[in-house]
Each structure stands twice: as structure tokens, then as C-alpha cells.
Design a protein around this motif. Structure first.
Motif, PDB file in Angstrom:
ATOM      1  N   HIS A 134       0.857  -1.186   0.000  1.00 26.66           N
ATOM      2  CA  HIS A 134       0.000   0.000   0.000  1.00 26.66           C
ATOM      3  C   HIS A 134       0.893   1.235   0.000  1.00 26.66           C
ATOM      4  N   ARG A 135       0.874   1.991  -1.079  1.00 25.77           N
ATOM      5  CA  ARG A 135       1.719   3.175  -1.214  1.00 25.77           C
ATOM      6  C   ARG A 135       0.980   4.419  -0.718  1.00 25.77           C
ATOM      7  N   ARG A 136       1.751   5.455  -0.466  1.00 31.00           N
ATOM      8  CA  ARG A 136       1.203   6.747  -0.017  1.00 31.00           C
ATOM      9  C   ARG A 136       0.330   6.591   1.231  1.00 31.00           C
ATOM     10  N   HIS A 137       0.764   5.754   2.129  1.00 32.09           N
ATOM     11  CA  HIS A 137       0.098   5.577   3.416  1.00 32.09           C
ATOM     12  C   HIS A 137       1.084   5.992   4.512  1.00 32.09           C
ATOM     13  N   ARG A 138       0.832   7.140   5.110  1.00 33.64           N
ATOM     14  CA  ARG A 138       1.696   7.605   6.212  1.00 33.64           C
ATOM     15  C   ARG A 138       1.072   7.179   7.529  1.00 33.64           C
ATOM     16  N   TRP A 139       1.811   6.396   8.294  1.00 36.78           N
ATOM     17  CA  TRP A 139       1.331   5.953   9.606  1.00 36.78           C
ATOM     18  C   TRP A 139       1.408   7.109  10.589  1.00 36.78           C
ATOM     19  N   THR A 140       0.325   7.334  11.318  1.00 29.63           N
ATOM     20  CA  THR A 140       0.280   8.453  12.270  1.00 29.63           C
ATOM     21  C   THR A 140       0.028   7.995  13.696  1.00 29.63           C
ATOM     22  N   GLY A 141       0.017   6.691  13.941  1.00 26.91           N
ATOM     23  CA  GLY A 141      -0.161   6.198  15.303  1.00 26.91           C
ATOM     24  C   GLY A 141      -1.306   5.208  15.387  1.00 26.91           C
ATOM     25  N   TRP A 142      -1.845   5.076  16.571  1.00 28.94           N
ATOM     26  CA  TRP A 142      -2.909   4.116  16.823  1.00 28.94           C
ATOM     27  C   TRP A 142      -4.231   4.816  17.123  1.00 28.94           C
ATOM     28  N   GLU A 143      -5.286   4.152  16.786  1.00 30.64           N
ATOM     29  CA  GLU A 143      -6.622   4.562  17.174  1.00 30.64           C
ATOM     30  C   GLU A 143      -7.223   3.367  17.899  1.00 30.64           C
ATOM     31  N   GLY A 144      -7.096   3.364  19.217  1.00 26.93           N
ATOM     32  CA  GLY A 144      -7.405   2.162  19.981  1.00 26.93           C
ATOM     33  C   GLY A 144      -6.362   1.108  19.674  1.00 26.93           C
ATOM     34  N   ASP A 145      -6.811  -0.051  19.189  1.00 27.28           N
ATOM     35  CA  ASP A 145      -5.866  -1.095  18.802  1.00 27.28           C
ATOM     36  C   ASP A 145      -5.639  -1.139  17.298  1.00 27.28           C
ATOM     37  N   ALA A 146      -6.131  -0.140  16.582  1.00 29.56           N
ATOM     38  CA  ALA A 146      -6.006  -0.104  15.122  1.00 29.56           C
ATOM     39  C   ALA A 146      -4.901   0.856  14.701  1.00 29.56           C
ATOM     40  N   LEU A 147      -4.329   0.600  13.540  1.00 34.19           N
ATOM     41  CA  LEU A 147      -3.318   1.477  12.958  1.00 34.19           C
ATOM     42  C   LEU A 147      -4.009   2.579  12.167  1.00 34.19           C
ATOM     43  N   ARG A 148      -3.518   3.792  12.332  1.00 32.18           N
ATOM     44  CA  ARG A 148      -4.116   4.943  11.651  1.00 32.18           C
ATOM     45  C   ARG A 148      -3.146   5.447  10.583  1.00 32.18           C
ATOM     46  N   PHE A 149      -3.677   5.704   9.383  1.00 34.22           N
ATOM     47  CA  PHE A 149      -2.865   6.177   8.259  1.00 34.22           C
ATOM     48  C   PHE A 149      -3.514   7.403   7.628  1.00 34.22           C
ATOM     49  N   GLU A 150      -2.675   8.281   7.126  1.00 27.70           N
ATOM     50  CA  GLU A 150      -3.123   9.364   6.257  1.00 27.70           C
ATOM     51  C   GLU A 150      -2.827   8.940   4.826  1.00 27.70           C
ATOM     52  N   THR A 151      -3.829   9.063   3.962  1.00 29.92           N
ATOM     53  CA  THR A 151      -3.680   8.676   2.563  1.00 29.92           C
ATOM     54  C   THR A 151      -4.192   9.801   1.673  1.00 29.92           C
ATOM     55  N   PRO A 152      -3.909   9.740   0.364  1.00 31.31           N
ATOM     56  CA  PRO A 152      -4.450  10.770  -0.537  1.00 31.31           C
ATOM     57  C   PRO A 152      -5.969  10.844  -0.512  1.00 31.31           C
ATOM     58  N   ASP A 153      -6.622   9.763  -0.084  1.00 39.12           N
ATOM     59  CA  ASP A 153      -8.087   9.740  -0.023  1.00 39.12           C
ATOM     60  C   ASP A 153      -8.614  10.029   1.365  1.00 39.12           C
ATOM     61  N   GLY A 154      -7.720  10.461   2.270  1.00 36.25           N
ATOM     62  CA  GLY A 154      -8.157  10.757   3.624  1.00 36.25           C
ATOM     63  C   GLY A 154      -7.669   9.721   4.622  1.00 36.25           C
ATOM     64  N   PRO A 155      -8.014   9.901   5.897  1.00 37.24           N
ATOM     65  CA  PRO A 155      -7.539   8.976   6.930  1.00 37.24           C
ATOM     66  C   PRO A 155      -8.240   7.628   6.851  1.00 37.24           C
ATOM     67  N   VAL A 156      -7.473   6.572   7.149  1.00 39.19           N
ATOM     68  CA  VAL A 156      -8.020   5.215   7.230  1.00 39.19           C
ATOM     69  C   VAL A 156      -7.427   4.532   8.451  1.00 39.19           C
ATOM     70  N   VAL A 157      -8.136   3.526   8.969  1.00 36.61           N
ATOM     71  CA  VAL A 157      -7.606   2.705  10.055  1.00 36.61           C
ATOM     72  C   VAL A 157      -7.708   1.238   9.651  1.00 36.61           C
ATOM     73  N   HIS A 158      -6.730   0.442  10.088  1.00 41.16           N
ATOM     74  CA  HIS A 158      -6.732  -0.991   9.811  1.00 41.16           C
ATOM     75  C   HIS A 158      -6.317  -1.725  11.078  1.00 41.16           C
ATOM     76  N   ARG A 159      -6.854  -2.914  11.263  1.00 37.13           N
ATOM     77  CA  ARG A 159      -6.504  -3.745  12.415  1.00 37.13           C
ATOM     78  C   ARG A 159      -5.768  -5.001  11.938  1.00 37.13           C
ATOM     79  N   PHE A 160      -4.741  -5.347  12.709  1.00 35.93           N
ATOM     80  CA  PHE A 160      -3.919  -6.504  12.377  1.00 35.93           C
ATOM     81  C   PHE A 160      -3.638  -7.308  13.640  1.00 35.93           C
ATOM     82  N   GLY A 161      -3.216  -8.545  13.430  1.00 32.21           N
ATOM     83  CA  GLY A 161      -2.817  -9.365  14.560  1.00 32.21           C
ATOM     84  C   GLY A 161      -1.461  -8.986  15.114  1.00 32.21           C
TER      85      GLY A 161
END
Length: 397
Positions: A134-161
């Protein structure tokens, strides 16, 4: 916006950073059977690796294991280098279709010299293993237990093991490693430039020598003479001979130049005492000591206008004014302290999150040591993340 990457959080691994450490972590994790997603803030991966490989990718070094380990100082990298050391790096490159060769100093390069063929083969292997980039995804920290990213389409969060952080140090920002992650994590030692040039305030007459290499000279630090080429630049001194001395010089150790390291001081004195007739000081220095123009210029600049004595030729003090800017450094010291991670490279305050590469607080000279340790720590963290998700996932059926 939120999402689970894969069929359930316990089975997927995120790798943040698509440099050598991150890609190595992804490779090992994917080989274990985990679903792996790699995130990078840049439009394309491994930009620093590509830049390093433009003039010849020095991947590792063939030398005695003890000497190789000593290049890393006190950093506890031993187990990781045991698991993936210089010989393993060579076999891994050849497994990617990149034959290697060693130069006269033991430095190992791909026969293609450049990094781009190696990277293309590596990315193709990862894609074949199911790794998603996944390109152009800047990690900005956590949102609870999820990873938070800034992308060209806006912020997204993803959860991983599990997550592997491999975002590099704080040099060469334009290539992706800006050190911004240090504001998010705990236990970070301040960044310092490593493998970097040092500033010297030259007088105008040195300008004609900018870009000239000073060859066959010794660099005297702490009473020891180190051999290696340095280059006179508009900002001071730089070059491969200087870079290994960065830790000592950065901490204030004085630097002197031995302009005739193969001659004893008494022999230098005898040659300087030869009659010079009407020859200028510069011509006498060139003839008596066979000094090249840049060495003569340095003697006049730093030793004064008259004929120098032998002690000055053998120990010419250089008034350094500190290292160049962090962003001009090849690498950085500082980063996550070793007491902030456990033996698996897991963050002590964030279970299931691991760190690798230049994010960790270690430094090493150029010459293959940097890339080898990035690969070794990346693979170690990737294997640790894979074990973590395997332990957390109940057996199917």
C-alpha cells in the motif's frame, strides 16, 4: 473509516515501511503462512536502497566474524546476525538471481552493481507470496488497537494481529525516512547524524580545491591513525575514510591529518631540511614530500604560511565545527532504545508490535554493515510477528 486486513485480525501482519528492513520482515512473515500488508508513505518502495545502489550496492562484507560484529559497537545484534549474517545475505541475493562478487577489501556487491534489479526481483517474489503493498500511506499512530494512516483519499484505520515498524531513521527525508514516528513512540533516544561529513570554515583560497580527494593520508583520532580517503568540500571534509570516525568526532574528539603516514617523523624532518634554494614553500613541499596540491593547500591553510615542521605534517590539526546536518547523513544513530524492546524486538509497552532496521538505536560504518543489520533485524522482527499471530490464532477446524 475502518477495516480488518485479511480474514480476521489474528491472521494478518502489517509491516510499516518498505525499505530493506520492512521488506525483509514481510518476506519472512509471508513465508510462515501469514497474510502480510506493507504500508509506505512514499509513492514507490525502497527509495534509499535505490539511491545507495546508484554507485554500486555494497550489500555486506566478507571478513572475520569478530571484526564484523565489532563494527556495531555495543548494540546487541549478535543473535540476529547469527540468524542472518553476511554469508546469508550473499545466498539470499543469489537466490533472487543476483550473482555477487567481493572487492579487494571484502565488500560484497551484486554483479549488476545497481540495486534496481535486486529490488525488482525481491518485489516480484513478495507479490508471488501474496504480500500486498500500500503506497502513499503515512502511519500516524494508533486509534485504539487499530493502525491509523493518512492517505491521498483521507484517513483510514486498519486492524492486524501484529505489526512490524520499519520506518528508518531521520536522514534523507526526501527518500522517506523523516523520523516523524519518534513523536508517537516511547523510549526513543535522540537522533544524531552518522556516516556524515564534518564542517570546516575554510578561507577563500581553499575554494579551488573543493571536490579534490585527499589520498594516501592518515586520519588521527584518539592517538590512532586510520587510513581512508577524504574529500575537501565547500562545507568541510567528507568521504568514506571519515565516516567510520563519526561517533568519536561527533562526541568532540579532535581530528588531525597525517599527510605522510608511511614515513616516520624523523624521515619527514630530514626531507624538509633539504636545501630548497629559490623554490617556494609549496614547491619544496611537493618535491621533498611528494605531496599533491590539496595536501599542500591544507598545510598552508591549517599550519600557517611558512615551512611546516615534521610534527605538523604528521599531525595537522583540523578545526572541526561539528557534523553536517542530519539530513545530509547517510544514516543516523539514536532511535528506539534497546530497553524499549524485548529479545523478540517487540515493544515492551505495545504487545504485538515489533521494530526493525534503523528505527533501533544502533549505528555502523558504511561498507555493508548497514544493509546487513537492516536485513537481519527485519527478518528477526518478521519471524517474531509471525510467531505472535500463530500463538494467538486457534487451529482451524
Amino acid at each position: 473509516m475502518g477495516a480488518d486486513m485479511g480474514h480476521g485480525a489474528q491472521a494478518a501482519i502489517a509491516v510499516i515501511g518498505a525499505g530493506p528492513a520492512g521488506l525483509a520482515a514481510a518476506e519472512v512473515a509471508a513465508a510462515s503462512g501469514a497474510r502480510v500488508a506493507v504500508f509506505d508513505r512514499m509513492p514507490s518502495p525502497a527509495r534509499k536502497l535505490l539511491m545507495a545502489g546508484k554507485s554500486g550496492l555494497n550489500a555486506t562484507k566478507r571478513e572475520d566474524a569478530g571484526r564484523f560484529r565489532a563494527a556495531y559497537g555495543a548494540a546487541p545484534l549478535g543473535p540476529m546476525l547469527d540468524a542472518f549474517g553476511p554469508g546469508d545475505v550473499e545466498r539470499w541475493m543469489e537466490g533472487l538471481g543476483q550473482p555477487v562478487f567481493a572487492g579487494s577489501t571484502g565488500r560484497v556487491f551484486p554483479r549488476a552493481m545497481k540495486a534496481s534489479p535486486l529490488l525488482r526481483a525481491w518485489l516480484a517474489r513478495l507479490a508471488g507470496m501474496g504480500v500486498v503493498l500500500h503506497r502513499r500511506h503515512r502511519w500516524t499512530g494508533w486509534e485504539g488497537d487499530a493502525l491509523r494512516f493518512e492517505t491521498p483519499d483521507g484517513p483510514v484505520v486498519h486492524r492486524f494481529g501484529a505489526t512490524v515498524l520499519a520506518m528508518g531513521g531521520a536522514s534523507w527525508r526526501r527518500l522517506g525516512s523523516d523520523g516523524a514516528w519518534a513523536e508517537v513512540l516511547e523510549g526513543v533516544a535522540p537522533f544524531r547524524p552518522s556516516n556524515v561529513g564534518f564542517q570546516v570554515a575554510w578561507s577563500p583560497h581553499m575554494a579551488r580545491h573543493f571536490g579534490a580527494p585527499l589520498k594516501n593520508a592518515g586520519l588521527v583520532v584518539g592517538g590512532e591513525v586510520h587510513r581512508g580517503e577524504v574529500v575537501v568540500s565547500a562545507k568541510g571534509l567528507e568521504g568514506g575514510g571519515l565516516y567510520p570516525l563519526t561517533p568519536a568526532l561527533r562526541d568532540g574528539a579532535p581530528l588531525a591529518l597525517d599527510l605522510k603516514p608511511d614515513l616516520a617523523e624523523a624521515e619527514v624532518a630530514a626531507r624538509l631540511a633539504r636545501p630548497r634554494g629559490k623554490a617556494s614553500v609549496s614547491n619544496h613541499l611537493r618535491k621533498a614530500l611528494r605531496l599533491d596540491p590539496v595536501a599542500v593547500a591544507l598545510l598552508r591553510e591549517l599550519g600557517g604560511p611558512g615551512l611546516p615542521d615534521a610534527a605538523t605534517v604528521k599531525r595537522l590539526p583540523v578545526p572541526l565545527e561539528g557534523p553536517r546536518d542530519m539530513d545530509e547523513a547517510i544514516s543516523t544513530a539514536g532511535g528506539l532504545r534497546w530497553d524499549a524492546v524485548d529479545d523478540a524486538l517487540m515493544l515492551r509497552d505495545r504487545p504485538g508490535t515489533f521494530a526493525a532496521g534503523e528505527m533501533l538505536d544502533w549505528e555502523a560504518p558504511t561498507g555493508g554493515y548497514l544493509l546487513t543489520a537492516c536485513l537481519a533485524t527485519g527478518r528477526w522482527a518478521g519471524a517474531s510477528a509471525a510467531r505472535w499471530v500463530q500463538a494467538a490464532s486457534p487451529p482451524e477446524g
